[in-house]
Design an enzyme around this catalytic site. Sequence first.
Site, PDB file in Angstrom:
ATOM      1  N   ARG A 195     -42.503   7.191 -50.820  1.00 36.28           N
ATOM      2  CA  ARG A 195     -41.171   7.824 -50.914  1.00 36.28           C
ATOM      3  C   ARG A 195     -41.335   8.175 -52.220  1.00 36.28           C
ATOM      4  O   ARG A 195     -41.455   7.287 -53.190  1.00 36.28           O
ATOM      5  CB  ARG A 195     -40.454   6.619 -50.483  1.00 36.28           C
ATOM      6  CG  ARG A 195     -38.911   7.207 -50.915  1.00 36.28           C
ATOM      7  CD  ARG A 195     -37.806   6.145 -50.444  1.00 36.28           C
ATOM      8  NE  ARG A 195     -37.476   6.140 -49.330  1.00 36.28           N
ATOM      9  CZ  ARG A 195     -36.253   5.672 -48.461  1.00 36.28           C
ATOM     10  NH1 ARG A 195     -35.422   5.081 -49.278  1.00 36.28           N
ATOM     11  NH2 ARG A 195     -36.466   5.820 -47.117  1.00 36.28           N
ATOM     12  N   HIS A 219     -37.415  13.554 -43.947  1.00 39.85           N
ATOM     13  CA  HIS A 219     -37.762  11.951 -43.737  1.00 39.85           C
ATOM     14  C   HIS A 219     -38.260  11.800 -42.238  1.00 39.85           C
ATOM     15  O   HIS A 219     -37.268  11.327 -41.242  1.00 39.85           O
ATOM     16  CB  HIS A 219     -36.297  11.284 -44.029  1.00 39.85           C
ATOM     17  CG  HIS A 219     -36.397   9.934 -43.975  1.00 39.85           C
ATOM     18  ND1 HIS A 219     -37.521   8.874 -44.192  1.00 39.85           N
ATOM     19  CD2 HIS A 219     -35.018   9.262 -44.234  1.00 39.85           C
ATOM     20  CE1 HIS A 219     -37.063   7.909 -44.151  1.00 39.85           C
ATOM     21  NE2 HIS A 219     -35.754   7.793 -44.238  1.00 39.85           N
ATOM     22  N   GLN A 242     -37.884   8.589 -40.155  1.00 38.53           N
ATOM     23  CA  GLN A 242     -36.648   8.094 -39.585  1.00 38.53           C
ATOM     24  C   GLN A 242     -36.298   8.684 -38.226  1.00 38.53           C
ATOM     25  O   GLN A 242     -35.846   7.998 -37.508  1.00 38.53           O
ATOM     26  CB  GLN A 242     -35.410   8.583 -40.654  1.00 38.53           C
ATOM     27  CG  GLN A 242     -34.021   8.388 -40.170  1.00 38.53           C
ATOM     28  CD  GLN A 242     -33.716   6.871 -40.219  1.00 38.53           C
ATOM     29  OE1 GLN A 242     -33.712   6.126 -41.177  1.00 38.53           O
ATOM     30  NE2 GLN A 242     -33.142   6.293 -39.094  1.00 38.53           N
ATOM     31  N   ASP A 271     -25.074  11.380 -42.182  1.00 38.75           N
ATOM     32  CA  ASP A 271     -26.099  10.911 -43.421  1.00 38.75           C
ATOM     33  C   ASP A 271     -25.095  10.858 -44.745  1.00 38.75           C
ATOM     34  O   ASP A 271     -24.061  11.705 -44.596  1.00 38.75           O
ATOM     35  CB  ASP A 271     -27.090  11.657 -43.669  1.00 38.75           C
ATOM     36  CG  ASP A 271     -28.223  11.262 -44.844  1.00 38.75           C
ATOM     37  OD1 ASP A 271     -27.975   9.902 -45.258  1.00 38.75           O
ATOM     38  OD2 ASP A 271     -28.890  11.902 -45.117  1.00 38.75           O
ATOM     39  N   CYS A 301     -28.717   7.171 -40.466  1.00 37.50           N
ATOM     40  CA  CYS A 301     -29.773   6.513 -40.869  1.00 37.50           C
ATOM     41  C   CYS A 301     -29.662   5.480 -41.819  1.00 37.50           C
ATOM     42  O   CYS A 301     -30.344   4.501 -42.094  1.00 37.50           O
ATOM     43  CB  CYS A 301     -30.738   7.745 -41.599  1.00 37.50           C
ATOM     44  SG  CYS A 301     -29.788   8.539 -42.836  1.00 37.50           S
ATOM     45  N   ARG A 332     -36.883   1.422 -36.604  1.00 36.26           N
ATOM     46  CA  ARG A 332     -37.592   1.787 -37.886  1.00 36.26           C
ATOM     47  C   ARG A 332     -39.014   0.979 -37.995  1.00 36.26           C
ATOM     48  O   ARG A 332     -39.984   1.418 -37.836  1.00 36.26           O
ATOM     49  CB  ARG A 332     -37.096   1.628 -38.918  1.00 36.26           C
ATOM     50  CG  ARG A 332     -35.717   2.264 -39.735  1.00 36.26           C
ATOM     51  CD  ARG A 332     -36.112   3.931 -39.564  1.00 36.26           C
ATOM     52  NE  ARG A 332     -37.055   4.314 -40.520  1.00 36.26           N
ATOM     53  CZ  ARG A 332     -36.550   4.266 -41.643  1.00 36.26           C
ATOM     54  NH1 ARG A 332     -35.592   4.224 -42.297  1.00 36.26           N
ATOM     55  NH2 ARG A 332     -37.759   4.957 -42.662  1.00 36.26           N
TER      56      ARG A 332
HETATM   57  N1  NVA Z   1     -30.486  11.616 -47.342  1.00 43.21           N
HETATM   58  C1  NVA Z   1     -30.685  10.416 -47.863  1.00 43.21           C
HETATM   59  C2  NVA Z   1     -31.335   9.497 -46.817  1.00 43.21           C
HETATM   60  C3  NVA Z   1     -31.476   8.001 -47.324  1.00 43.21           C
HETATM   61  C4  NVA Z   1     -32.293   7.437 -46.334  1.00 43.21           C
HETATM   62  C5  NVA Z   1     -31.323  10.405 -49.156  1.00 43.21           C
HETATM   63  O1  NVA Z   1     -32.144  11.065 -49.428  1.00 43.21           O
HETATM   64  O2  NVA Z   1     -30.746   9.600 -49.881  1.00 43.21           O
HETATM   65  N1   CP Z   2     -32.687   4.980 -43.536  1.00 40.11           N
HETATM   66  C1   CP Z   2     -33.466   4.761 -44.703  1.00 40.11           C
HETATM   67  O1   CP Z   2     -34.602   5.013 -44.967  1.00 40.11           O
HETATM   68  O2   CP Z   2     -33.123   3.492 -45.175  1.00 40.11           O
HETATM   69  P1   CP Z   2     -33.524   3.096 -46.774  1.00 40.11           P
HETATM   70  O3   CP Z   2     -33.219   4.105 -47.730  1.00 40.11           O
HETATM   71  O4   CP Z   2     -32.886   1.583 -46.837  1.00 40.11           O
HETATM   72  O5   CP Z   2     -35.034   2.784 -46.728  1.00 40.11           O
END
Ligand code: NVA
Ligand code: CP
Length: 300
Positions: free
Chosen positions: A102, A129, A132, A218, A258, A287
């Site tokens: 990530r 992502h 997800q 989101d 998510c 997940r």
């Molecule tokens: N769009 C959000 C998703 C978090 C799981 C982010 O990138 O922060």
């Molecule tokens: N939805 C998701 O990816 O959650 P986290 O940021 O907690 O991993």
Amino acid sequence: MKKDFLTLRDITRDDLEVILDLAAKLKRDRYTTTEKPLLGKSIGLIFAKSSTRTRVSFEVGVHELGGYPLYLDQSKMQMGRGETVPDTAHVLSRFLHGIVIRTFAHSDVEELARCASIPVINALTDEYHPCQLIADMLTIREHSGRCDSSVKLAFYGDGRSNMANSMILAARLTGMELVISSPEEEAPRADIIQGAPNVSWEPDPVKAAKDVDYFYTDVWVSMGFEEERARRMKIFTPYQVNEKLFAVAHKDAKFLHCLPAHRGEEVSAGIMDDPERSLVFDEAENRLHAHKALMSLLMK
Ligand code: NVA
Ligand code: CP
């Protein structure tokens, strides 16, 4: 399947069926199976951004598959102080059997995958992502019995976010009808949406809610975009998923997110906490099953 899973472009519709079937099986057999496809294997989990669900589900998932998960905070790695992505890829390929990452730039994940001889899974970048979405499609399949053109999904908020981009690719893969409702300045990217007749953009949030089976939203401020907070809070306010939108949709429409969620921003507390409508915790649990399926197929 391809070596890496960086976006949903890396899998075919058939691959998706295999992943979802295996995820459903792993969910069913979670406490009874003796199969350990990652026995003797070590999987590196590199995180440059915060995480609750992704980190925990991958760590627990590797453990349940018999492997050893190594959590690696990117800022504490040499990569965090200038070691190149290719050098990191070459070195980690000598130790590990798979990498989950990530980070910010999607191009870093592409470079890591290109240079690593072991499989790489994208656990979120600024642009995509995909993990997800595997869990989301599993959740839709559980509740609707299928995840295809008979399902209508509406995504509200940032139409250019990693979630929106991945959802468009999921719609392309499955044929789901997807409408993205966002302000014009954050409308879906032309390069991702073009050539997908089942995906549309609708700036009017009420019009977008017509006949919807699943509402999805989101956060309005994704990780790494914090300095745009004031502008984003303003432009996305009309796109909150709430009771008013549910009144226009199918009467048994469901809510997906998510997570993490901000009640009173992208979703009303009433919808988020409605046990009849909100599937968010089933979705979060999925997940784990989705990641176990992906790792079983790519890293065993
Ligand atoms: N769009 C959000 C998703 C978090 C799981 C982010 O990138 O922060
Ligand atoms: N939805 C998701 O990816 O959650 P986290 O940021 O907690 O991993």
